[in-house]
Design a protein around this motif. Structure first.
Motif, PDB file in Angstrom:
ATOM      1  N   LYS A 176     -11.215   9.714  -3.037  1.00  0.00           N
ATOM      2  CA  LYS A 176     -12.034   9.974  -1.851  1.00  0.00           C
ATOM      3  C   LYS A 176     -13.416  10.509  -2.191  1.00  0.00           C
ATOM      4  O   LYS A 176     -14.373  10.287  -1.440  1.00  0.00           O
ATOM      5  N   ARG A 230     -17.406  -0.765   9.177  1.00  0.00           N
ATOM      6  CA  ARG A 230     -16.015  -1.200   9.355  1.00  0.00           C
ATOM      7  C   ARG A 230     -15.622  -2.257   8.322  1.00  0.00           C
ATOM      8  O   ARG A 230     -14.446  -2.445   8.031  1.00  0.00           O
ATOM      9  N   GLU A 264       0.527   3.832   1.923  1.00  0.00           N
ATOM     10  CA  GLU A 264       0.804   4.197   3.318  1.00  0.00           C
ATOM     11  C   GLU A 264       2.004   3.426   3.857  1.00  0.00           C
ATOM     12  O   GLU A 264       2.887   3.992   4.508  1.00  0.00           O
ATOM     13  N   SER A 280      -5.328  -5.104   3.361  1.00  0.00           N
ATOM     14  CA  SER A 280      -6.292  -4.635   4.349  1.00  0.00           C
ATOM     15  C   SER A 280      -7.297  -3.676   3.720  1.00  0.00           C
ATOM     16  O   SER A 280      -7.019  -3.023   2.707  1.00  0.00           O
ATOM     17  N   SER A 326      -8.324  -0.877   5.008  1.00  0.00           N
ATOM     18  CA  SER A 326      -7.813   0.493   5.143  1.00  0.00           C
ATOM     19  C   SER A 326      -6.756   0.786   4.082  1.00  0.00           C
ATOM     20  O   SER A 326      -6.666   1.917   3.580  1.00  0.00           O
ATOM     21  N   ARG A 348     -16.940   5.008   2.975  1.00  0.00           N
ATOM     22  CA  ARG A 348     -16.937   3.968   4.011  1.00  0.00           C
ATOM     23  C   ARG A 348     -18.275   4.017   4.742  1.00  0.00           C
ATOM     24  O   ARG A 348     -18.671   5.065   5.251  1.00  0.00           O
ATOM     25  N   GLU A 356      -8.683   1.428   0.948  1.00  0.00           N
ATOM     26  CA  GLU A 356      -9.378   2.719   1.055  1.00  0.00           C
ATOM     27  C   GLU A 356      -8.444   3.885   0.752  1.00  0.00           C
ATOM     28  O   GLU A 356      -8.837   4.870   0.110  1.00  0.00           O
ATOM     29  N   ALA A 357      -7.181   3.782   1.210  1.00  0.00           N
ATOM     30  CA  ALA A 357      -6.218   4.866   1.003  1.00  0.00           C
ATOM     31  C   ALA A 357      -5.895   5.080  -0.468  1.00  0.00           C
ATOM     32  O   ALA A 357      -5.404   6.140  -0.852  1.00  0.00           O
ATOM     33  N   TYR A 374     -20.814   5.083  11.248  1.00  0.00           N
ATOM     34  CA  TYR A 374     -20.672   5.811   9.983  1.00  0.00           C
ATOM     35  C   TYR A 374     -21.973   6.469   9.524  1.00  0.00           C
ATOM     36  O   TYR A 374     -21.972   7.186   8.509  1.00  0.00           O
ATOM     37  N   SER A 380     -14.726  -6.467   3.608  1.00  0.00           N
ATOM     38  CA  SER A 380     -13.670  -7.125   4.375  1.00  0.00           C
ATOM     39  C   SER A 380     -14.258  -8.339   5.081  1.00  0.00           C
ATOM     40  O   SER A 380     -15.265  -8.227   5.798  1.00  0.00           O
ATOM     41  N   SER A 416       0.843  -1.195   0.000  1.00  0.00           N
ATOM     42  CA  SER A 416       0.000   0.000   0.000  1.00  0.00           C
ATOM     43  C   SER A 416       0.878   1.243   0.000  1.00  0.00           C
ATOM     44  O   SER A 416       2.045   1.211   0.416  1.00  0.00           O
TER      45      SER A 416
END
Length: 240
Positions: free
Chosen positions: A189, A197, A107, A179, A181, A194, A184-185, A227, A160, A105
């Motif tokens: 956006k 979870r 990140e 993952s 997350s 989201r 998502e990164a 959310y 997930s 990823s």
């Protein structure tokens, strides 16, 4: 002004080289000098040019990444990139900066670059000049030992499930161990949301919604209480 980090990518998989090139292009302090498909090409590059950092696959034909790492100037730092956890101990024994498991990823890659910068007393790049994921209309994810291209326009929603993530597209479903997350990164956006979870949805694929559920292609997905407010706010602003 930050010192430019001159690096090369060494990997026998063309898609893996391209994925790393795309991710590295978003970090201003890094200059990708070359992409090499094997250790011989990499030897030639580091003998002709000044290289600070090597992103190095381990499981390569003829000369492995571990053998290559042992043979080069120790002042050239290594970040190993591999799909195999079992090489981690030997990789760190070679004093590698980091050990990245594919799929990588953005990140996690940025963490590795920052680790290299700290070790070499260069300012961290916590706020690099990076491109938005929306600058591309696709991403690659690893599935069944391949890097699979996922176009954002074809993506309906993501779920997930335990150690896996399922990406539901119009024609197929792609399963990866990355993952949620991390996925998502890498998404634009403004186009994905989201809602739980365990769920991310493509906003323009939503057919109907309430405060508790979202319907996409005859599939009812849950909106969690965590959310709910942000989901209602975003979708109300888009007049869906």
């Amino acid at each position: 002004m930050l010192k430019t980090v001159r690096c090369i990518v060494v990997d026998d998989e063309p898609v893996a080289r391209d994925v790393l090139e795309s991710l590295l292009s978003r970090i201003e302090v890094v200059e990708l000098v070359a992409k090499c498909k094997n250790a011989v090409e990499a030897f030639n590059i580091i003998n002709m040019q000044e290289i600070d950092l090597v992103f190095l696959d381990i499981n390569m034909p003829e000369i492995s990444g571990l053998s290559f790492a042992r043979s080069i100037n120790p002042e050239i730092k290594i970040i190993f990139t591999t799909a195999y956890r079992e090489y981690a101990v030997e990789g760190f024994d070679l004093q590698a900066v980091d050990y990245l498991l594919k799929p990588i990823s953005f990140e996690r890659l940025l963490q590795s670059v920052n680790r290299f910068l700290r070790q070499n007393h260069i300012a961290k790049t916590e706020n690099p000049s990076i491109e938005s994921p929306a600058d591309n209309d696709y991403m690659f994810v690893r599935s069944e030992r391949k890097m699979i291209k996922v176009t954002f326009d074809n993506l309906l929603y993501i779920e997930s499930i335990g150690d896996y993530v399922k990406l539901f597209m119009r024609e197929k479903t792609v399963v990866t161990r990355e993952s949620l997350s991390g996925i998502e990164a890498r998404l634009p956006k403004d186009d994905f949301l989201r809602i739980h979870r365990s769920f991310i949805v493509a906003i323009n694929k939503i057919e109907s919604y309430t405060g508790e559920t979202i319907d996409i292609k005859n599939k009812e997905l849950p909106v969690s209480r965590t959310y709910k407010d942000s989901v209602i706010r975003v979708l109300s602003s888009k007049n869906i």
